[in-house]
Every structure is written in structure tokens, then in C-alpha cells.
Design an enzyme around this catalytic site. Structure first.
Site, PDB file in Angstrom:
ATOM      1  N   ASP A 313       0.847  -1.177   0.000  1.00 13.99           N
ATOM      2  CA  ASP A 313       0.000   0.000   0.000  1.00 13.99           C
ATOM      3  C   ASP A 313       0.886   1.232   0.000  1.00 13.99           C
ATOM      4  O   ASP A 313       1.912   1.258   0.665  1.00 13.99           O
ATOM      5  CB  ASP A 313      -0.881   0.008   1.248  1.00 13.99           C
ATOM      6  N   GLU A 354      -0.608  18.615   6.251  1.00  8.49           N
ATOM      7  CA  GLU A 354      -0.298  19.446   5.080  1.00  8.49           C
ATOM      8  C   GLU A 354      -0.093  20.889   5.521  1.00  8.49           C
ATOM      9  O   GLU A 354       0.873  21.546   5.125  1.00  8.49           O
ATOM     10  CB  GLU A 354      -1.429  19.388   4.038  1.00  8.49           C
ATOM     11  N   ALA A 385     -16.067  21.379   3.237  1.00  7.24           N
ATOM     12  CA  ALA A 385     -16.199  20.600   2.008  1.00  7.24           C
ATOM     13  C   ALA A 385     -16.877  21.417   0.931  1.00  7.24           C
ATOM     14  O   ALA A 385     -16.686  21.174  -0.254  1.00  7.24           O
ATOM     15  CB  ALA A 385     -16.996  19.329   2.289  1.00  7.24           C
ATOM     16  N   ARG A 388     -14.098  24.328  -0.051  1.00  3.34           N
ATOM     17  CA  ARG A 388     -12.830  23.687  -0.435  1.00  3.34           C
ATOM     18  C   ARG A 388     -11.679  24.696  -0.361  1.00  3.34           C
ATOM     19  O   ARG A 388     -10.754  24.673  -1.178  1.00  3.34           O
ATOM     20  CB  ARG A 388     -12.936  23.036  -1.805  1.00  3.34           C
ATOM     21  N   MET A 389     -11.758  25.594   0.605  1.00  2.00           N
ATOM     22  CA  MET A 389     -10.688  26.579   0.822  1.00  2.00           C
ATOM     23  C   MET A 389     -10.559  26.790   2.326  1.00  2.00           C
ATOM     24  O   MET A 389     -11.496  26.543   3.078  1.00  2.00           O
ATOM     25  CB  MET A 389     -11.042  27.948   0.225  1.00  2.00           C
ATOM     26  N   LYS A 401      -6.412  29.840   0.585  1.00  3.44           N
ATOM     27  CA  LYS A 401      -5.661  28.805  -0.164  1.00  3.44           C
ATOM     28  C   LYS A 401      -6.585  27.606  -0.324  1.00  3.44           C
ATOM     29  O   LYS A 401      -7.452  27.358   0.525  1.00  3.44           O
ATOM     30  CB  LYS A 401      -4.370  28.436   0.581  1.00  3.44           C
ATOM     31  N   ASP A 532     -10.374  -5.621   2.607  1.00  5.25           N
ATOM     32  CA  ASP A 532      -9.123  -6.276   2.205  1.00  5.25           C
ATOM     33  C   ASP A 532      -9.201  -7.785   2.404  1.00  5.25           C
ATOM     34  O   ASP A 532      -8.375  -8.529   1.884  1.00  5.25           O
ATOM     35  CB  ASP A 532      -7.944  -5.778   3.061  1.00  5.25           C
TER      36      ASP A 532
END
Lengths: 693, 552
Positions: A313, A354, A385, A388-389, A401, A532
Site C-alpha cells: 500500500d 499538510e 467541504a 474547499r478553501m 488557499k 481487504d
């Protein structure tokens, strides 16, 4: 074993591969107990030695001599040493089992009789953990021990799993998702959870683990069975050689005593490997346990050594968990410092990895000190959501951003325009597999784009080298990722993988495994989620993460207690090392025979054929001391090789040809030369014993 | 030209000739064994015996066909010998004694050609031609059949079929052995070997003695005797007899013939497994063993240590002056290494160590380069064992030619490797333990032991050469050696076919850098070492009491 060193320093574990000399003493009673013929029969080679020892004892009683009794004593020691090897290997497992048993104290479970409904608290009853049945739901609160294996169906808790993993840091377990399984015997440290029991009492994970480390459920692996057949047939050949030697000896006028014939036989049959074979197997399984890997079958262990394709993965195995900011690219006309500053400001409140990486990058590469220009009047705009900034509203300007499209819209709404350079940069980053984040600012109601932050996956250090080693061993590495093909290709190239499967669904993964297996390849993979499970079951080696769901753990044939997907590579190496150790000691054992012949045969017949003295290349003192020295060497080499059997031979990943050349030189040629030296040295000592020389 | 130059020249010519034929014959054999087309004469034969040439057999059926066919062969040959007096061209010889007839029938069917009789004073022309010579062709072809079935096991995937025994047998005889032996026979006639139906010339010698010189279809039988690695001579003196082997040139031709097919088969093997390097590796092992033994035996003979031999100036006892030490040693190593058993000199008269080396050559299991087919499957079985131990040392389940070596295969390989030494050692042990068989020995001491050991070694390995000095035409030796030949031939064959079946069922697995390379010098060295060590460990004690005690 340098490559395997990092995870051996777990607390509460017997150190891997080392032989504590005290173990020899403590295992002595066990090894005497194993002299029982019914036990010995399971090891045909050593059983033949025992029978021989009985016969020579009888002969020594009727025709006593210093020589006869010395040989008899060393024959018995040979058997004893073989048992000792096995007992020591088992002893180490028993120590671990004892640790595990302590975790398995009987606990009281709070079984839910009627579940909570609309404000009415759930009704529970107290039962013994051993009375729990499949499907029962129990309540476990902070401080309690989880009564049995199961899945959390409600709640979230931190759990201390040190009893089974040896890892003292608690782990988070929560309902739903891939971290819902809990193991009986572990302790809830905080909060309250409802657990649905998924294992019958006595068949729990800890029970299986205890059986495994004790060697109780140890079954011979396929290669071990094959090797046993070969050893048994070699034994038969040498029984025939020795038995038919007597008529020839009588014809030649030199009949041999039973003691001498047995000595010859014992020296010829592959006692070294026969004595150490089961110890090697036990120690190999043990080494896996030291690495916190439980193999549910010996077959899986050997399959791991044979693996042709590793499915890995991406996240967590090949790359660090999250993407990180790599570079800031300003649009023309904007100085880079302004972009870096804006990017940092917008991310100060962003606690995602991030976001943190953007702050760090701005500080380390562009000299923008964190938090320098933010006052109390700053209002942070969180990511949603819908927008998205994310960003920050300062008194004099607004910074945003986010995804290129969202930020572009925001800029246009504020009367600005995003130039073609910006979209070109965004496309370039996407094409290279990275994620572009556009940064824009609005001053006095007029917005403009400042530039782009390039987020990219960071490949774990050292992975490329490891994959290169894998390639050398003939193992193909395939990366599995949900990313788009472009991103996947970029990472696969950077990390040095052979292939990748992008936008992978569980079905795709399954199809890939089947395709590889069609071509005769063995496939290994790791997994933790319920989706899985089918692929884990289909793969030849399926390593389930201990943090994963019960379904995944049930489907795989190995469980990694550390839940470290990189472990797969180590598993392959440990399993290969196990096979290599067997092969190396077999070669050594057979190669030893050459020297023993040159010691014993001239000693037997030099009386009638003085010319055979020429075969006595070691110039051994007398026939008696020659034979006795060979027998002693044969016994001592077993003791001498116990540490190697337990530790495993040194293994460095390389091509088959290189590995064969190295091991043949050490164990083949070494096996021929070593006994010449050893027997000669022993002879120097033995020949001083009165009655021998 | 001195002996050394002549000897080296002969060996050089021999190797060059074999190298020249290696590719064409090996590739031709591949085509014969893989072709889809039948010749008209073959189709007619299949129709007569009712065989569907396109049907494939399981290994069990293949083995059953082979055993049944060989069983019928033994019975037919036995019957021919027992009724000889009623047959034409019997030259007045009577029916062969039952024990000897059994021994001889088994001997020719098993490609051993151990001869407890003198050909010229026991067998008439009909028995020689329709009995012994026929089996010379058949037994050689049967060996190749088994080797090919094993190769198919490696090549095929997930099947239980190994080919058709009858088709393989017919093709090898019709397309390979018959044409080659016709050519060889013509060459031998040109070199002076006899070929007639003479009932014997009655002559009076210079000393006034009466002597009968028997002629017969010698050259034709000689050709297949060598080509099929049979070794059963028309005359008792075998290839030392001038009618069988008239000149040094015919001597080289005969050595060439007996090495030809075993050597070329390694090419066929490489082509069939689609990796010619595998064939070269096996050939390199065979060549290394053969060349080392040629050097060893030649050295022992040329140096002829020992008081008597030093006094005589050369180890020429039992050797033809036409051939000398060099050609005799070359022939002796080639014949003991190919399970042929033809002799142009008397192995019993070799120096102690020289004779020991010949014994050891057979003890290797006839793989240097071995009999037709049997040499190839013998070395492949040893290769599997070498790969098994070495494969573990590279950390994988061992694999050979892209097939895994699991417990089932190792069981068959182990039994194969057990079979021959068990037969040799128990046979020799029994013979030495009882006074009856011991009285057959014409020598005492270590040389006597070597004689008996040689007899069982030769029988169990289907070689057929004799050490001489042993009166083998007794009920004990006829029966005991007969049994040794039967077991030594068919037990390994059935095991090899089972092995082929086991491999065919497996899927071929891909080759990776992690796969043990089974070509190249390292593997050649390993396989050579394993072959020597396996044989050495088994036979060292008895060799010490025989040849070593005599020669050291």
C-alpha cells in the site's frame, strides 16, 4: 541481520537470536526426558543414533575397555546434545508463553442483556469471560481488561496492548472503520466501549499466540518434510554401507566390533542437521515472534520466502502518511517572499499535516518566522467541504488557499483574474503527481492569485534501496494506491517500484493477485480493512495489521502486532533466512563426512592392510584415538552450532547466484575442511588418554 | 609417433567428432520426439498393434506399457534360448541352461548385456540376431523413452500426460537407431569387422591343435552394441576380438558410437526445455567426470606402479597390443561411464587404482555420460538433489527447470538414489558372506573382493562389463545378478516416470533473479561435486577394502 535490527529492542521480550548459556543448563532435564524412544522416533536420524548407542552400551558391558566406554559415553552425549538443541529452542518459546499467560488471567465480563434505547441505560450482567459466546456484546470501561477478542461496535477508547505487542504506548480503537478490533487480555485506558465478541473462549488470539510460541501447534513445514525425507534416505544408505561392511571386513580378515561399526555409522549419518533441524524451525518461528509477527502456519512462513510479488500500500508503507509542501511557485510579478508569507498566514490555524508542512516550509526555506505577523484581530476561515478553501481574514487583507478551481472562483468573484501562467503551473504539478494548492489574496476588495504551493508525497527514506534489494532477490514490488495513474506513476518511479496499481478498488486488487498467481507467482500483501479480507485470503502471504478488523485478521495467514506495513519486507527476509539456515547446515553436515571417512576407515583396516595408512592424511595417533576423535567431533559440532541454528545464518539480500557462491564456500568447503582440523586437534588431546593411544 | 602423442591425438579426434555431431544429432532427436507426423511405416506398425499414436499416457500407463513390453521381451528371449536346439542356424549349440538363459534374457532386456557365457560357443545365429540384437535396439530405445518422459514432465504444465510410450519407442528405433547402426555397421565392415553366416572354419593351428573359428553377423551387432550402449559382444573377448574391433581406427569409431547418443541427448534436453544452457551444463558435468576419469585411469596405467608391472615395463597384461595403454584406458572409461560394458581390454588386469577408478565410474550411477537415456535421467535426478540442498541455501523452495521440488519429488529422488547402492551393497554383502559364491572367485584378498563388487556394480548399473576373474556362470550369480539387473533397471525407471508425472502436474513458475541459476560454472561444479560425494560416501569403505588396499 543488520537489516532486521531496529525492532528487536522491544520491552518484555526475549532478545532475538541470542543463546543464553544458562538456557543450556535449564534445558538439560527436558533433553534427558526426550531420550524416551517414543519421542526420539519422530527424528529418524537421531533415533538411529540412540539405537546404536544402546547396542554399543551392551557391547561395552560385555567387552569393557577404555575405548569402548569412551565411545559409548560420547554416543549418548550426541543424542543428548541433539535433544538439548531442541529443548533450548522450545525453552525460549516457553518463556514468552509464560509472559502471555499472565495476560490471560480470568476476567469478569459485563454482558449486555438488553441494549440501551432512548435514554434507558443498557442492562448488563456479570459473567466469567470463559462463558462468553460468539456474538455477545460486552461493555468495557476505562481500567478494565477486555474479556475476549472482538470488534468495537460503539464508542472509542485508548487501549494498552503492551501485553501482546510489547509496545507501551496506548493505541486508539474505535467503532466502524479499520481500527475496530480489540484483543482479549488488553486493557482499556480511557472511555467506554461496547465490544462484540468474535472468538470462542480458548480460540482467542492470545491462545493461538501461546500455542504458537510454545511450539505446541508447530507442524513441519513443506520444505522441512522434504528435507527430512532426504535425511532419512541418506541414513538408510549409510546403514546399508555400514552393515554390509562387516562381511567385507570378515572376508578381509579384520572383523569389526559393534562399537566401531556404530561409531562409523553415527559419524556418517547426517547427525548435525538431524539434531538441529527442529531447533532451526522453532527458532525461525520465534524470530518472527520477536518481530511481533505471528505466522498462523508454517506453510505461510515458507511461502513468504518464495514470494515473487509484493503488493504494498502506498500510504504508510512507501510514503509517509501525508503529503507535504515541497515548493512555492509564485505567479509572475509576485515576489516569492509574499507568496510564502501569505501561504504561512493562511495555514497557521491549519492543524492538518499538510498545513503544518506549509508553515515549516515557509520558515525553513523562505525565512518567514511562524506567527510573526498575526494579531488578535485575525479571523481564521476553516476548511469546509463546500468552499474547499481555508484562509485568514486580516484587517487589511484576506488570504485564501485551496483547490485551484475554488480559489479561482473566489478570485473572479472579487474582481481579479487568474492568469494563464497560474493554470499552467497547476497543470504541471498535477501531471507530475503532486497536489497544487493555489494561494490568493484580496486587498481592498480586489483579489489576485499569488502562486501555487506544490504538495507532494514524501517517500520514506531508504525505501528505494530496499526495493532495489528486493529486485535483486527476484521480488517484484507493486504499489497499490487510490491515487490517479499520473500521481501513482510519479511516486512509483521516485520510490523505485517495479509497477503500480492506481485508482485501486478491492476488486482490482483481487484481480491483480489472481493474475499474478495464474503465472505461477506467489503474492504477498498487507491489509487491515474488512474490504481487504478477500484479497488477504487469496494472497499466498496475507499479513493483517493487528489494528485492523477481525475479518482481516481472520483472512490473513500472518498478523503484524506492530501494524507496520513495511514489516512485510522483513518477514520475507526472516523466512528466507530460515530456509538458508536449513540448507547451509545440511550442506555442512554432509560435507563433514569426507573427513570422518579419512579418520575412521584407515583406522578400521590399517591392521590388515598397512598400505591404508596412506589414507590417514591427518596422521592421527592410533586407530582408537582416530575413531574416538571423530565421534567426539561429531557430538561437539552439534553444541557448537546451536547458537547458529537459533540465530540463523547471516543473510544479506543478493542474487541467488551470489548467495549460493557465498554459502557454498562457507558451509560446503568449510564443512569439508573444518572436521579435518577439528578431528586432528581432538586427536592430540584424546591420544594422551591412557588406554586409547 | 610415441604413445603419448598417439593417445592425445585419439582423444582429440574423439572429442572433435562428438562435438561435430552434437548439434545435428541432438536437434534431430528433438524433432523426432516432438514431431506431429508419423512415417508411413510407423503408421502401419501402430495399426498392426492397435495403438492410437495421438493419445497421451499418464505416467502410470507409460510405466505399465514399458514394464509389460520389457516383460514380454524377457520371456521371448528366454524361450528362444531354451529352444535353441530346434532353431535353424544354431551351429549345433544346445538349449541354454535355465539359470543362464534367465540371466542372459534379463541382461539384454535391461541394456546390461552382462554375459555369463561365451557368445561363440553358446549362442547360434538366430538367437544372436532375432534375440540379442533385437533387444539391443529395444533396450536402448526404452532408456531414451524414459528420459524423454521426464523432460516432458518439466516442460508440460498442469497435465497428467507424459507422451505415448509406443510412439516414442517406434520413432527412436525407426528414425534414429536403425539408420545410424546401418551406417555404423557399414563403416565397421569397411574397417575389417566380419559379417557373414559362417558356421565356423575348422582349422589346424601351427602347433597341430584343432580350432574352430566362428564367423557370423558380427559387424551389424557390433554397431548397435556400441550405439545403444549395450555392450554384449558376439564373441567372449568382446571388442578385444579382432573380428569385432579389428583396428585402432575401428576402436575409436566404437568409442565414438557408444558416447554419441548419451552426449547428443543433452542437446535434445536443452532444446526441449527451451534453454540450451541447461543442456550445456549437464554436458559439462558429464564431460568433467569423463575427462577426469580418463586422465586418472590413463595415469594409473601408464605409470603402472607395482613390482611386477615395473619389471614388465608396461601394464599390458589383459590389453591388446593393437590398442596399448592409452586406447585401452580411453575405451575402459568410456564403456564403464556409458553403462555399455563392451571391453577392449580386461579390467581385472588393470592396476589396483585403475580398476578402482573404473568401479567408481559405475558407482557414480552411470552418468559420465551414462547409457542412452539412462545417463540423462540419472544426471537429472542428481541435479534435482543438488538443487534441493543448494536451493535451500538461497532461501527459496528449491526449483529446477521452473518446477518446484517438494516433498513428493524428493521422496522419488531419494528412492532413486537409494536403489542402486542398496542393490550393489546387499548383493555383494550376501555374496561375500557365503562360502558358495566365494568359491567362484579366482583371486583372493582385495582383488577377489573387487571382482565380486564389480559384478554387482556392473549388474545394478546395467553396465554389463565384467572384471573377469569371477566364474559367474553359477546358479547363484546368474540368479543374483539377474535380479540385480532387473531391480537396477526398472525400479529407477518407474521412479523417474513417477517423477515426470509429479513435475507435469505442477504449473511452470517464472524464473527470477532469485531463482538458483542451473547453468554456468558454479552449478556445474556443484553438480559434479554432489555426484562424486554421493557415490564416494556410499562406496568409500568397500573401495578401501578392494582397490585401495590393493593399489595403495
Amino acid at each position: 541481520m543488520t537489516t532486521l535490527a531496529h525492532s528487536t529492542d522491544q520491552p518484555a521480550r526475549v532478545a532475538a537470536g541470542l543463546l543464553d548459556p544458562r538456557m543450556l543448563l535449564t534445558s538439560l532435564p527436558d533433553s534427558v526426558r526426550k531420550l524416551d524412544p517414543r519421542v526420539m522416533m519422530r527424528n529418524p536420524v537421531m533415533f538411529v543414533v540412540e539405537i546404536g548407542a544402546v547396542f554399543s552400551t551392551c557391547t561395552a558391558v560385555t567387552h569393557p575397555s577404555v575405548f569402548a566406554w569412551s565411545v559409548v559415553v560420547w554416543l549418548w552425549l550426541t543424542v543428548l546434545f541433539a535433544n538439548l538443541a531442541e529443548a533450548v529452542a522450545e525453552g525460549r518459546g516457553k518463556a514468552q508463553a509464560a509472559t502471555l499467560r499472565r495476560a490471560k488471567t480470568e476476567t469478569t465480563a459485563h454482558r449486555v442483556v438488553s441494549p440501551a434505547t432512548d435514554g434507558v441505560a443498557a442492562v448488563t450482567e456479570d459473567v466469567m469471560a470463559s462463558d462468553l459466546r460468539l456474538g455477545d456484546v460486552v461493555v468495557v470501561v476505562a481500567g478494565q481488561v477486555i474479556p475476549g477478542d472482538g470488534d468495537i461496535v460503539e464508542g472509542i477508547a485508548s487501549v494498552d496492548e503492551s501485553a501482546i505487542t510489547g509496545e507501551s504506548a496506548p493505541v486508539i480503537r474505535e467503532s466502524g472503520g479499520d481500527r475496530s478490533s480489540v484483543t482479549g487480555g488488553t486493557r482499556v485506558l480511557s472511555d467506554r466501549v461496547l465490544v462484540q465478541i468474535t472468538a470462542r473462549p480458548g480460540e482467542s488470539f492470545i491462545d493461538r499466540m501461546i500455542a504458537l510460541v510454545e511450539g505446541a501447534s508447530r507442524q513441519k513445514t513443506p520444505n522441512e518434510i522434504a528435507l527430512n525425507i532426504l535425511l532419512a534416505s541418506l541414513t538408510i544408505v549409510f546403514v546399508a554401507t555400514t552393515a554390509t561392511l562387516q562381511p567385507f571386513a570378515i572376508y578381509s580378515g579384520s572383523p569389526q566390533s559393534v562399537v566401531v561399526l556404530v561409531a562409523l555409522l553415527v559419524c556418517l549419518i547426517p547427525t548435525t542437521i538431524g539434531a538441529l533441524l527442529s531447533a532451526i524451525g522453532i527458532a525461525g518461528m520465534d524470530r518472527l515472534v520477536q518481530h511481533n509477527v505471528l505466522a498462523m502456519s508454517g506453510r505461510a512462513v515458507e511461502a513468504a520466502g518464495d514470494v515473487n510479488t509484493l503488493l504494498l500500500d502506498k500510504t504508510g508503507t512507501i510514503t509517509l502518511g501525508n503529503r507535504q509542501a515541497a515548493v512555492f511557485i509564485p505567479v509572475p510579478g509576485v515576489e516569492i517572499g509574499r507568496l510564502a508569507g501569505a501561504a504561512q498566514l493562511s495555514s497557521l490555524a491549519d492543524e492538518t499535516p499538510e498545513g503544518r508542512s506549509i508553515v515549516v516550509l515557509a520558515e525553513s526555506s523562505y525565512g518567514v518566522p511562524a506567527g510573526s505577523r498575526v494579531g488578535s484581530d485575525a479571523v481564521f476561515v476553516p476548511f469546509t467541504a463546500q468552499t474547499r478553501m481555508s484562509g485568514v481574514d486580516l484587517p487589511d487583507r484576506q488570504i485564501r488557499k485551496g483547490a485551484a478551481a475554488s480559489v479561482g472562483t473566489w478570485v473572479r468573484e472579487q474582481g481579479g483574474a487568474a492568469g494563464p501562467e497560474l493554470s499552467r503551473t497547476v497543470d504541471e504539478i498535477s501531471t507530475s503527481g503532486g497536489t497544487p494548492l493555489v494561494v490568493a489574496e484580496s486587498v481592498d476588495g480586489v483579489a489576485r492569485a499569488l502562486g501555487v504551493i506544490h504538495l507532494k508525497d514524501v517517500v520514506k527514506p531508504g525505501m528505494a534501496a530496499r526495493f532495489a534489494q528486493m529486485r535483486l532477490m527476484g521480488i517484484r514490488t507493486v504499489m497499490i494506491t487510490g491515487d490517479n495513474p499520473l500521481t501513482a506513476q510519479a511516486i512509483a518511479q521516485e520510490a523505485g517500484l517495479d509497477d503500480f496499481l492506481a485508482e485501486a478498488t478491492p476488486e482490482d486488487k483481487m484481480a491483480l493477485i489472481k493474475k499474478e498467481q495464474e503465472g505461477g507467482r506467489l503474492v504477498a500483501m498487507t491489509g487491515d480493512g474488512t474490504n481487504d479480507a478477500p484479497a488477504l485470503a487469496q494472497a499466498d502471504v496475507g499479513v493483517a495489521m493487528n489494528s485492523g478488523t477481525s475479518a482481516a485478521k481472520e483472512a490473513g495467514n500472518m498478523v503484524d502486532l506492530d501494524s507496520d506495513p513495511t514489516k512485510l519486507i522483513e518477514i520475507v527476509e526472516i523466512c528466507k533466512q530460515l530456509l538458508i539456515t536449513r540448507g547451509a547446515l545440511t550442506t555442512f553436515s554432509i560435507a563433514n563426512d569426507v573427513a570422518k571417512y579419512f579418520a575412521i576407515i584407515p583406522a578400521m583396516f590399517v591392521g590388515v592392510f598397512p598400505s591404508l595408512q596412506r589414507l590417514n592424511v591427518m596422521h592421527l595417533d592410533s586407530p582408537e584415538s582416530a575413531i574416538l576423535s571423530a565421534v567426539i567431533f561429531n557430538a561437539l559440532i552439534i553444541i557448537g552450532l546451536i547458537p547458529l541454528a537459533l540465530r540463523g545464518v547471516r543473510y544479506t539480500p543478493s542474487s541467488a547466484g551470489a548467495m549460493l557462491r557465498r554459502n557454498l564456500a562457507i558451509y560446503g568447503l568449510g564443512g569439508i575442511v573444518a572436521p579435518f582440523v577439528g578431528i586432528k586437534l581432538l586427536d592430540l588431546v584424546v591420544s594422551r588418554i591412557p588406554g586409547i593411544s | 609417433m610415441n604413445d603419448t602423442t598417439a593417445g592425445l591425438l585419439q582423444a582429440g579426434v574423439l572429442v572433435a567428432a562428438l562435438a561435430l555431431c552434437y548439434r545435428p544429432l541432438g536437434s534431430y532427436l528433438t524433432r523426432v520426439l516432438t514431431s506431429e507426423r508419423d512415417l508411413r511405416v510407423e503408421r502401419a506398425m501402430y495399426r498392426v498393434v492397435g495403438v492410437d499414436p495421438r493419445s497421451d499416457q499418464r505416467w502410470q500407463t507409460y510405466a505399465a506399457s514399458l514394464l509389460a513390453f520389457s516383460g514380454v521381451g524377457v520371456l521371448a528371449l528366454y524361450a528362444l534360448q531354451r529352444t535353441q536346439s530346434h532353431l535353424p542356424l544354431s551351429l549345433g549349440f544346445g538349449n541354454v541352461d535355465p539359470a543362464l538363459a534367465f540371466n542372459t534374457a534379463v541382461s539384454f532386456v535391461t541394456n546390461t548385456n552382462w554375459q555369463a557365457y561365451s557368445g561363440e560357443s553358446t549362442m547360434g545365429h538366430v538367437v544372436q540376431m532375432s534375440g540379442l540384437a533385437v533387444q539391443n535396439f529395444i533396450s536402448a530405445a526404452v532408456g531414451i523413452c524414459v528420459a524423454v518422459a521426464l523432460i516432458r514432465g518439466f516442460v508440460r504444465s498442469r497435465t497428467d500426460r507424459l507422451g505415448n510410450f509406443w510412439v516414442d519407442l517406434v520413432r527412436i528405433i525407426v528414425r534414429v537407431l536403425l539408420p545410424l547402426s546401418v551406417l555404423a555397421a557399414i563403416a565397421l565392415i569397411l574397417m575389417g569387422a566380419v559379417q557373414n553366416f559362417s558356421g565356423g572354419e575348422h582349422l589346424t593351428t601351427l602347433a597341430g591343435q584343432h580350432q574352430t573359428i566362428t564367423g557370423g553377423p558380427v559387424a551389424s551387432q557390433e554397431a548397435i552394441k556400441e550405439l545403444g550402449t549395450n555392450g554384449g559382444g558376439f564373441y567372449n573377448a568382446n571388442s578385444a576380438h579382432p573380428f569385432e574391433n579389428p583396428t585402432p581406427l575401428s576402436n575409436i569409431l566404437e568409442i565414438f558410437l557408444l558416447l554419441l547418443i548419451p552426449v547428443a541427448l543433452t542437446r535434445t534436453f536443452g532444446e526441449m526445455v527451451e534453454d540450451k544452457r541447461q543442456g550445456y551444463a549437464v554436458l559439462a558435468v558429464m564431460t568433467t567426470l569423463w575427462a577426469s576419469l580418463v586422465v586418472a585411469v590413463t595415469t594409473f596405467e601408464v605409470h603402472h606402479s607395482g613390482t611386477a608391472l615395473q619389471a614388465a615395463g608396461a601394464a599390458m597384461e589383459g590389453k591388446e597390443t593393437r590398442f596399448g595403454e592409452w586406447s585401452s584406458a580411453l575405451f575402459a572409461v568410456s564403456t564403464t561411464g556409458t553403462s555399455t560394458g563392451a571391453v577392449n581390454s580386461f579390467h581385472s588386469s588393470y592396476t589396483g587404482l585403475g580398476g578402482g577408478a573404473l568401479l567408481f565410474n559405475m558407482g557414480l550411477g552411470e552418468v559420465a555420460p551414462g547409457g542412452t537415456g539412462s545417463g540423462l535421467y540419472g544426471i537429472l535426478v542428481l541435479a534435482i538433489m543438488a538443487v534441493f540442498v543448494a536451493g535451500l541455501m538461497v532461501g527459496r523452495t528449491p526449483e529446477y527447470l521452473r518446477k518446484k521440488i517438494t516433498a513428493r519429488e524428493i521422496k522419488l529422488v531419494s528412492l532413486y538414489i537409494l536403489a542402486m547402492p542398496m542393490i550393489v551393497l546387499t548383493g555383494t554383502g550376501i555374496a561375500m558372506a557365503f562360502p558358495g559364491p566365494r568359491s567362484s572367485m579366482l583371486n583372493h584378498g582385495p582383488h577377489g573382493l573387487s571382482e565380486v563388487l564389480y559384478a554387482f556394480m556392473s549388474a545394478a548399473n546395467n553396465n554389463g562389463s565384467a572384471f573377469a576373474g569371477l566364474s559367474a556362470n553359477t546358479s547363484f550369480f546368474n540368479v543374483a545378478l539377474g535380479i540385480a539387473m532387473l531391480l537396477g533397471r526398472f525400479v529407477p525407471m518407474v521412479l523417474v516416470l513417477a517423477l515426470g508425472g509429479a513435475f507435469a502436474r505442477q504449473q511452470r513458475i517464472p524464473e527470477t533473479p532469485g531463482t538458483l541459476p542451473t547453468h554456468g560454472p558454479l552449478f556445474v561444479g556443484l553438480l559434479t561435486g554432489v555426484t562424486i560425494i554421493v557415490a564416494g560416501l556410499t562406496f568409500f569403505p568397500v573401495l578401501a577394502l578392494g582397490p585401495f588396499a590393493e593399489g595403495l
